[in-house]
Design a protein around this motif. Structure first.
Motif, PDB file in Angstrom:
ATOM      1  N   PHE A   1       0.864  -1.187   0.000  1.00 56.96           N
ATOM      2  CA  PHE A   1       0.000   0.000   0.000  1.00 56.96           C
ATOM      3  C   PHE A   1       0.895   1.229   0.000  1.00 56.96           C
ATOM      4  O   PHE A   1       1.784   1.344   0.850  1.00 56.96           O
ATOM      5  CB  PHE A   1      -0.921  -0.025   1.229  1.00 56.96           C
TER       6      PHE A   1
ATOM      7  N   TYR B   1      -5.187  -3.152   4.870  1.00 59.41           N
ATOM      8  CA  TYR B   1      -4.554  -1.882   5.242  1.00 59.41           C
ATOM      9  C   TYR B   1      -5.313  -1.230   6.398  1.00 59.41           C
ATOM     10  O   TYR B   1      -4.736  -0.938   7.451  1.00 59.41           O
ATOM     11  CB  TYR B   1      -4.526  -0.927   4.033  1.00 59.41           C
TER      12      TYR B   1
ATOM     13  N   SER C   1      -2.323   0.590  -4.488  1.00 59.38           N
ATOM     14  CA  SER C   1      -2.030  -0.671  -3.791  1.00 59.38           C
ATOM     15  C   SER C   1      -1.946  -1.785  -4.830  1.00 59.38           C
ATOM     16  O   SER C   1      -2.529  -1.667  -5.913  1.00 59.38           O
ATOM     17  CB  SER C   1      -3.122  -0.978  -2.765  1.00 59.38           C
TER      18      SER C   1
END
Ligand SMILES: Cc1cc2nc3c(=O)[nH]c(=O)nc-3n(C[C@H](O)[C@H](O)[C@H](O)COP(=O)(O)OP(=O)(O)OC[C@H]3O[C@@H](n4cnc5c(N)ncnc54)[C@H](O)[C@@H]3O)c2cc1C
Length: 434
Positions: free
Chosen positions: A258, A331, A354
């Motif tokens: 990410f 995330y 991401s």
């Protein structure tokens, strides 16, 4: 009598970093061999190789790991000195430790120091000043509920950094082609051709009384015959090999990244450009204490990349689509929650990009696997360190192809090929795992 024309000396399946490094060294050692790389995607290094963080370190406890990484990194460094632009940045690695973990790792660090590997220990308060770390997370109610430990110190390893993975891939691709190697993109291998060594032309061959071997590959564009087939298909290798009853001791584990932009967030810019660690004037690749979430400085794009190699609970499997999907909740409820406790500068940050790929993991000892069986050579299982070890792995697989017992790695060090095999495997365990 059945005629079985061999079209190629070798077919290599997969144009990831391992397939290309292997193909290049095979061709370099055997310039007159016809070697063909087959790749189902439209270009080189587009699968897990493209998803990697592109980090390397010359700092391992295991002598196996150290040899593979240090000779590969020396080769990459040499290429840069020769004018090949690989974007190497010596940003260093910074491991953060809590008190207990540090006392456990100290003997390992002492052993590495005695072997001449260098590192610097930073006190927690130095890191607070240098990068705005919050070391005493236990003062935060949520952090203590999450079981996050306080940072006791950080171990900084200078002989480590990042590399432009695409440039490295392009180097191997171009070098292989320049030597006369061939590559076919958009070509998927559907299976391995298993045939009797002495075919009789009977339907249903090979029978169990015949000695069988792999004589080529079946692709979506037809069959291609070869004396040897090298399977370097990354996380998908087990699918090809298990069809003919071979085990490659490596399975896919999804890994995700990410990316957070720092522009417009002065506190994040200060974190990215933390001074005092390296010549780049940026934060090192930083690994949090527990869980070992890591933050990679992506100075080339003004971003921080966050990731974590989760084990228990993450299945060994690939997704049906070729492109695995990153999971926003990984995330949101995972990485972010941990990272923001140690770096409050991340408060409210959401990723602008991401992606996900796979580690091809060997769950037994987490080291690469290279072996030959029935004219198939397997090269893979590089887990999270295939970029930093690619050159050595390529040379070892090429040595196996050339029938040598020892591979000569860059710089002249040798490596016993069977040490990474199955039958006579001999690898040292790693004690410094991310
Ligand atoms: C998120 C993430 C972070 C990572 N970070 C690092 C890092 O910082 N440092 C590091 O050293 N390593 C890192 N790695 C690991 C590294 O990326 C891998 O070890 C390495 O890329 C493996 O290369 P490979 O060639 O085996 O696999 P791949 O790059 O996946 O190549 C295999 C190729 O085979 C092709 N293929 C598969 N099946 C077929 C078929 N049937 N027919 C034709 N072609 C086929 C695929 O399309 C693919 O191109 C990371 C990996 C991930 C996922």
């Amino acid at each position: 009598m059945v005629l079985s024309l061999v079209e190629y000396d070798a077919v290599v399946i997969g144009a990831g970093i391992l397939g290309l490094a292997t193909a290049y060294h095979m061709k370099r050692e055997n310039p007159d061999h016809r070697i063909l790389v087959l790749e189902r995607l439209s270009g080189p290094g587009q699968a897990s190789t493209a998803k990697s963080a592109g980090m390397f370190r010359v700092f391992f406890y295991s002598r196996t790991n150290l040899k593979l990484a240090h000779t590969s990194v020396a080769f990459y460094k040499h290429l840069e000195e020769e004018g090949v632009k690989l974007g190497i940045r010596w940003v260093g690695y910074l491991w953060l430790f809590d008190e207990e973990a540090y006392s456990r790792v100290r003997p390992v660090l002492d052993a590495l120091s005695a072997r001449g590997l260098s590192y610097t220990v930073y006190e927690a308060r130095d890191l607070e000043a240098m990068m705005g770390l919050r070391a005493k997370v236990s003062e935060d109610e949520e952090a203590s509920m999450m079981g996050l430990p306080d940072v006791e110190c950080g171990v900084f390893v200078p002989e480590a950094g990042s590399i432009d993975v695409d440039a490295l891939v392009r180097f191997y691709e171009a070098s292989f082609l320049r030597l006369g190697g061939e590559i076919r993109y958009n070509t998927e291998v559907k299976g391995l051709l298993l045939e009797p060594r002495k075919p009789l032309g009977l339907p249903g061959e090979p029978f169990l009384w015949q000695e069988a071997h792999v004589a080529g590959v079946e692709t979506d564009k037809g069959a291609i015959r070869a004396r040897k087939v090298v399977v370097a298909a990354g996380a998908w290798s087990h699918k090809l090999l298990s069809q003919i009853g071979l085990e490659c001791f490596s399975r896919p584990k999804k890994r995700q990244m990410f990316s957070i932009r720092v522009a417009g967030r002065p506190e994040l810019e200060r974190l990215l450009w933390s001074k005092g660690f390296n010549k780049e004037g940026c934060m090192p690749f930083t690994i949090l204490p527990r869980p070992r979430v890591y933050i990679r400085p992506a100075i080339e794009e003004g971003a921080l990349w966050l990731s974590y190699a989760d084990e228990l609970g993450r299945p060994f499997e690939e997704e049906p689509e070729l492109e695995p999907k990153p999971e926003p909740e990984f995330y949101e409820y995972g990485l972010y929650q941990v990272a923001v406790k140690y770096f409050p500068q991340l408060e409210g940050c959401r990723p602008h990009a991401s992606w996900a790929g796979y580690y091809a993991e060997n769950p037994i000892d987490h080291q690469p696997v290279i072996f030959e069986e029935a004219d198939v050579i397997f090269v893979g299982g590089a887990s999270g360190s295939g970029i930093m070890k690619a050159d050595a792995i390529g040379r070892i697989a090429a040595a196996l192809y050339s029938g040598q017992e020892e591979a000569e790695l860059f710089g002249g060090e040798t490596f016993r090929v069977s040490d990474l095999g199955i039958k006579e495997r001999r690898v040292e365990p790693e004690l410094l795992v991310i």
